[in-house]
Scaffold this active site. Structure first.
Site, PDB file in Angstrom:
ATOM      1  N   HIS A 143      -8.425  10.572   3.176  1.00  0.00           N
ATOM      2  CA  HIS A 143      -7.429   9.575   3.809  1.00  0.00           C
ATOM      3  C   HIS A 143      -6.375  10.386   4.733  1.00  0.00           C
ATOM      4  CE1 HIS A 143      -9.386   6.374   1.621  1.00  0.00           C
ATOM      5  NE2 HIS A 143      -8.959   6.648   0.333  1.00  0.00           N
TER       6      HIS A 143
ATOM      7  N   PRO B 144       6.519   2.650   1.062  1.00  0.00           N
ATOM      8  CA  PRO B 144       7.739   3.165   1.507  1.00  0.00           C
ATOM      9  C   PRO B 144       8.950   2.488   1.969  1.00  0.00           C
ATOM     10  CG  PRO B 144       6.277   4.002   2.825  1.00  0.00           C
ATOM     11  CD  PRO B 144       5.744   2.856   2.612  1.00  0.00           C
ATOM     12  N   GLU B 145       9.898   2.247   1.246  1.00  0.00           N
ATOM     13  CA  GLU B 145      11.305   1.623   1.676  1.00  0.00           C
ATOM     14  C   GLU B 145      12.252   2.465   2.404  1.00  0.00           C
ATOM     15  OE1 GLU B 145      12.534  -1.373  -0.719  1.00  0.00           O
ATOM     16  OE2 GLU B 145      10.655  -1.563  -1.882  1.00  0.00           O
TER      17      GLU B 145
ATOM     18  N   ARG C 268      -4.679   2.727   2.603  1.00  0.00           N
ATOM     19  CA  ARG C 268      -4.878   1.418   3.132  1.00  0.00           C
ATOM     20  C   ARG C 268      -4.728   1.144   4.597  1.00  0.00           C
ATOM     21  NH1 ARG C 268      -1.489  -2.456  -0.782  1.00  0.00           N
ATOM     22  NH2 ARG C 268      -2.346  -4.233   0.327  1.00  0.00           N
TER      23      ARG C 268
END
Length: 273
Positions: free
Chosen positions: A92, A2-3, A111
DNA sequence: AACAAGACCTGCATGC
DNA sequence: TGCATGCAGGTCTTGT
């Protein structure tokens, strides 16, 4: 992942659920995200009232009670989802909060490059992750004059410069490529040469791209989803990113691919100089 | 000091 | 089908 636009989208979507709402349940799964989660997170959050979330760079900040702030960073693969009722947590899903009225917020990050912290409001200006951030690109502080000043003597590429969160906070790999294309500036150009007319093109290009991406709900490539489950539609508006070998929408030349500081850049060798 | 490369971690697409 | 390889929206740490 995400930006700024994706984080902004998430912040806006979770606001109605959490603002003024009391936490009734806290779930902590794996504590080993990028760094270990703060101890006693469950007890610190339990029964507290959440206030309106806000964003700084790529961080989401949620005031908790009267004295603390919850910080969330989504890393590369993180996402936040909201549910009207208690969800079945997936592999996750590392962190979740249940609210009065049954709504839930779930933090998921395959991740585990993401990060969660809880700190005193009095530390908001001294927090090690926040204090180093440059100005918001959509703020009045981010001007061509500011950019021209910051790039002085910088021999690194303008692409690498834009990814440096201490210079301007929130731009990532997608929007750096897109903004440089819009401004007609090569990602290989030395940062120090971005002044005058080039700075006057690049700053508004960044701002327009970011605003349009926010309006579209961000860019969904692999992991980004809006908290309600919607994807982000700006992926359809990407002109350069992920389009290596395709034709430049402006001049039809093949879009080039380049590695810079370990990140992939996409650009047009004709339109960007 | 400034910059580039390495490291962290998992999942997915690709190719043999 | 199975396995190896490379790649991914980030950024702190290490090396040059």
């Amino acid at each position: 992942m995400p930006e700024l636009p994706e984080v902004e989208t998430v912040k806006r979507a979770i606001g109605p659920l959490i603002t003024g709402n009391q936490i009734t349940h806290v779930f902590v799964g794996r504590k080993d995200l990028r760094w270990a989660l703060p101890v006693c997170l469950e007890s610190q959050l339990s029964k507290a009232i959440c206030h309106a979330p806000y964003r700084r760079g790529k961080y989401i900040l949620i005031p908790i009670g009267d004295e603390q702030t919850l910080l969330l960073h989504l890393g590369m693969s993180g996402s936040i989802r909201i549910y009207p009722n208690r969800p079945n947590l997936q592999k996750h899903d590392h962190f979740a909060i249940g609210f009065e009225g049954n709504g839930w917020l779930v933090f998921s990050d395959p991740r585990r490059f993401g990060y969660i912290d809880l700190f005193a409001n009095s530390d908001i200006t001294s927090h090690r992750l926040l204090k180093i951030l440059g100005p918001e690109p959509l703020s009045e502080e981010f001007t061509p004059e500011y950019l021209s000043k910051k790039v002085e003597h910088k021999t690194c590429s303008i692409k690498s410069f834009l990814l440096d969160q201490t210079k301007v906070a929130g731009i990532g790999n997608i929007y750096a490529s897109e903004a440089l294309f819009k401004a007609g500036i090569s990602p290989k150009r030395q940062a120090k040469t971005i002044k005058g007319k080039r700075a006057e093109r690049l700053v508004p290009a960044i701002q327009v791209i970011l605003k349009k991406a926010i309006e579209a709900g961000g860019t969904s490539l692999r992991d980004h989803i809006q908290p309600g489950g919607e994807i982000g539609y700006f992926v359809q508006s990407l002109q350069m990113y992920g389009r290596g070998g395709e034709s430049c929408p402006n001049c039809s030349a093949a879009i080039r691919v380049l590695k810079q500081s370990g990140r992939t850049s996409f650009y047009c060798g004709i339109c960007q100089r």
